[in-house]
Design an enzyme around this catalytic site. Structure first.
Site, PDB file in Angstrom:
ATOM      1  CB  CYS A 193      -0.934   0.002   1.208  1.00  0.00           C
ATOM      2  SG  CYS A 193      -1.938   1.504   1.337  1.00  0.00           S
TER       3      CYS A 193
ATOM      4  CB  CYS B 240      -3.530   2.576  -1.331  1.00  0.00           C
ATOM      5  SG  CYS B 240      -3.410   0.954  -0.607  1.00  0.00           S
TER       6      CYS B 240
ATOM      7  CE  LYS C 268      -5.209   4.072  -5.805  1.00  0.00           C
ATOM      8  NZ  LYS C 268      -5.679   2.711  -5.773  1.00  0.00           N
TER       9      LYS C 268
ATOM     10  CE1 TYR D 250      -7.414  -2.097  -6.081  1.00  0.00           C
ATOM     11  CE2 TYR D 250      -8.252  -4.332  -6.128  1.00  0.00           C
ATOM     12  CZ  TYR D 250      -7.388  -3.396  -5.613  1.00  0.00           C
ATOM     13  OH  TYR D 250      -6.485  -3.742  -4.638  1.00  0.00           O
TER      14      TYR D 250
ATOM     15  CD  GLU E 104      -7.871   1.974  -8.276  1.00  0.00           C
ATOM     16  OE1 GLU E 104      -8.739   2.197  -7.420  1.00  0.00           O
ATOM     17  OE2 GLU E 104      -6.721   1.562  -7.991  1.00  0.00           O
TER      18      GLU E 104
ATOM     19  CG  HIS F  39     -29.723  22.186  -1.957  1.00  0.00           C
ATOM     20  ND1 HIS F  39     -29.896  21.331  -3.028  1.00  0.00           N
ATOM     21  CD2 HIS F  39     -29.957  23.441  -2.417  1.00  0.00           C
ATOM     22  CE1 HIS F  39     -30.244  22.039  -4.090  1.00  0.00           C
ATOM     23  NE2 HIS F  39     -30.277  23.329  -3.741  1.00  0.00           N
TER      24      HIS F  39
ATOM     25  CD  GLU G 241     -29.238  18.097  -2.517  1.00  0.00           C
ATOM     26  OE1 GLU G 241     -30.348  18.388  -1.979  1.00  0.00           O
ATOM     27  OE2 GLU G 241     -28.515  18.908  -3.095  1.00  0.00           O
TER      28      GLU G 241
END
Length: 466
Positions: free
Chosen positions: A47, A52, A55, A184, A188, A455, A460
């Protein structure tokens, strides 16, 4: 650094200095255990070093390029003209990773964990040899050695390609990239390179991407990538790879020829990236294991719900155990294990349900809980109610590029408890974390409906959709 001796004794020995191993070691030390950790490479594991973290740096760079293209639509002049300094970013990224390595070392030292650099192997169930000149005996031993990228070694010329590890060694942006694999990692990397300006071809052996994710995410990411210029080649495999030795481009990049199973070829490839999944780093256990640790057919260490292996006092967490291959999962499982072994929490274990995860595509996608296919299989279609929404985020109302935001809520009748949440769109990665907490607490659609919206946001829609 801990002194070298013939035999040292500890309460807890952790083999592997990745995120899961370090987290477990430090937690055990906090409880007062005498802890040792063995690592043969850089601290932080996949990682931190080749996963991660670097990346996400590259993802951030790609996102900034996309923002630069949007800026004129907001009245802000911006012209990149292809001026992206890959080398400068790589230098800063690598320096950042090096700092993290130092931080991990400092944290181990502050926690009182003794670090031994080198390779470990079991001599007996409670005895490990390090570098053939040191033996460590421990009451409890954790295997947390992670995994490695797969390479199709039977493909002629496979060595001309690189893996996701090699992606972080690239010195310049490839002009033309071939990514093999649609999990993935492949998705990615393809998205990052495409956004930064590489011509990207993705080779898939099936007509689908991201096979373990919900169809909403699969279709949305595929369609957006294709719209953004990524070229997919479906139902294909790489047959061979050759290098054009006569080609001498001015930028010094390689010229590869990738021949496919259909007979088609892709010429002038600067980088070929194998992104065909990962395998556990258990060769050392399979070849010479003095403990007798059981592996499954894929080479993963077999563990029960408490991370116990078949050998009393030996445990495994993280990618090496083959379940939910995510850094936060390894960290959580490692800490729960230490809580159980040294913190007096006899029933401590990680609950592997409702684990949120994100794909850093462009835009990102996030998921928590069951896919629609899994939910139908587990509960039956008649016991589900599905809510979906598809809209244009306000940010893109001003821009020429208009990626959608899509949501799917899978609810279990009769209470409409939310058992699956799938997001595609800008900020999905940040939105998902809070809603995953709600799912773990058993939130229902009514709970979502009773929450006042913020909002104007994309989030939302999760509490206003009908």
């Amino acid at each position: 650094m801990a002194p070298v001796g013939r035999l040292l004794k500890f309460d807890y020995l952790v083999i592997g200095g990745g995120s899961g191993g370090i987290a477990s070691a430090r937690r055990a030390a906090q409880y007062g255990a005498k802890v040792a950790l063995v690592e043969k490479a850089r601290l932080g594991g996949t990682c931190v070093n080749v996963g991660c973290v670097p990346k996400k740096v590259m993802f951030n760079a790609a996102t900034l390029v996309e923002r630069a293209h949007d800026m004129p639509d907001y009245g802000i002049p911006c012209q990149l003209n292809g001026h992206f300094n890959w080398g400068a970013l790589k230098e800063k990224r690598d320096a950042y990773i090096k700092r993290l390595n130092g931080i991990y070392l400092g944290n181990l030292q502050k926690s009182g964990v003794e670090l031994f650099e080198g390779s470990a192997r079991f001599v007996a169930p409670k005895l490990v040899r390090v570098n053939d000149d040191l033996e460590i005996e421990a009451s409890h031993i954790l295997v947390a050695v992670g995994g490695r990228p797969n390479v199709p070694t039977k493909v002629p010329g496979h060595e001309l390609g690189i893996t996701s590890d090699g992606f972080f060694e690239l010195e310049s942006l490839p002009r033309r990239t071939v990514v093999v694999g649609v999990g993935y990692i492949g998705i990615e990397l393809a998205g990052i390179l495409n956004a930064l300006g590489s011509e990207v071809h993705v080779i898939s052996r099936s007509p689908r991407i991201l096979r373990n994710f919900d169809g909403l995410i699969q279709d949305s990411i595929r369609d957006e990538m294709m719209q953004n210029g990524v070229k997919f080649l479906w139902n294909e495999n790489v047959a061979s790879v050759t290098a054009d030795a006569s080609a001498t481009p001015a930028d010094g990049q390689r010229q590869l020829q990738v021949r496919l199973s259909s007979g088609a070829t892709i010429e002038g490839v600067s980088a070929l990236i194998w992104a065909m999944g990962r395998s556990p780093s258990t060769d050392w256990l399979a070849a010479a294991d003095g403990a007798g640790i059981a592996l499954d057919s894929a080479g993963n260490v077999r563990v029960d719900e408490f991370q116990n292996t078949n050998v009393p006092g030996v445990y495994a967490v993280g990618d090496v155990a083959g379940r939910a291959l995510l850094t936060p999962v390894a960290i959580a499982a490692g800490r729960r294990l230490a809580d159980r072994l040294f913190g007096g929490q006899a029933e401590a274990k990680l609950d592997y349900s409702n684990i949120p995860s994100v794909i850093f595509s462009h835009p990102p996608a996030g998921t928590c809980g069951l896919t629609q296919e899994e939910a139908v299989k587990k509960h039956g279609e008649k016991n589900l109610k599905i809510y979906q929404s598809d809209f244009l985020p306000m940010y893109f109302s001003m821009t020429e590029h208009k990626p959608r935001f899509r949501i799917k809520l899978i609810c279990l009748l009769p209470t409409e408890r939310v058992i699956g949440l799938h997001l595609f769109g800008e900020a999905s990665d940040e939105i998902l974390q809070g809603f995953s907490v709600a799912m773990r607490m058993g939130a229902t659609k009514t709970d979502f409906d009773n929450t006042v919206a913020i909002h104007p946001t994309s989030a939302e829609e999760l509490v206003t959709m009908r």
